[in-house]
Design a protein around this motif. Structure first.
Motif: not given
Length: 72
Positions: A51-56, A58-65
């Motif tokens: 769960a923490l890996d999946a959340a991380g 998603r956070y990286e994708q949002q940050l890249a966008i």
């Protein structure tokens, strides 16, 4: 309550009621029970890590966008 608080409350209750503590101490721990507990802990830990890996991710994708949007 988290698990630590529940375990602490059970220990306090067991020390206040000696009859109950003696009944708990007479119950033998079996190898099957110990293995089952370890398996449950391993499953819970692996689910938490996933769960923490999946959340991380998603956070990286949002940050890249967000970074790409600011560079335009």
């Amino acid at each position: 309550m988290n698990l630590f608080e529940i375990a602490l409350a059970n220990c306090i209750t067991a020390t206040r009621h000696p009859d109950k503590r003696q009944r708990l101490d007479t119950r033998p721990s079996t190898k099957r029970g110990i293995v089952t507990r370890l398996a449950v802990v391993a499953v819970v830990l692996s689910v938490a890590i996933l769960a923490l890996d999946a959340a991380g991710q998603r956070y990286e994708q949002q940050l890249a966008i967000a970074v790409a949007a600011t560079r335009q």
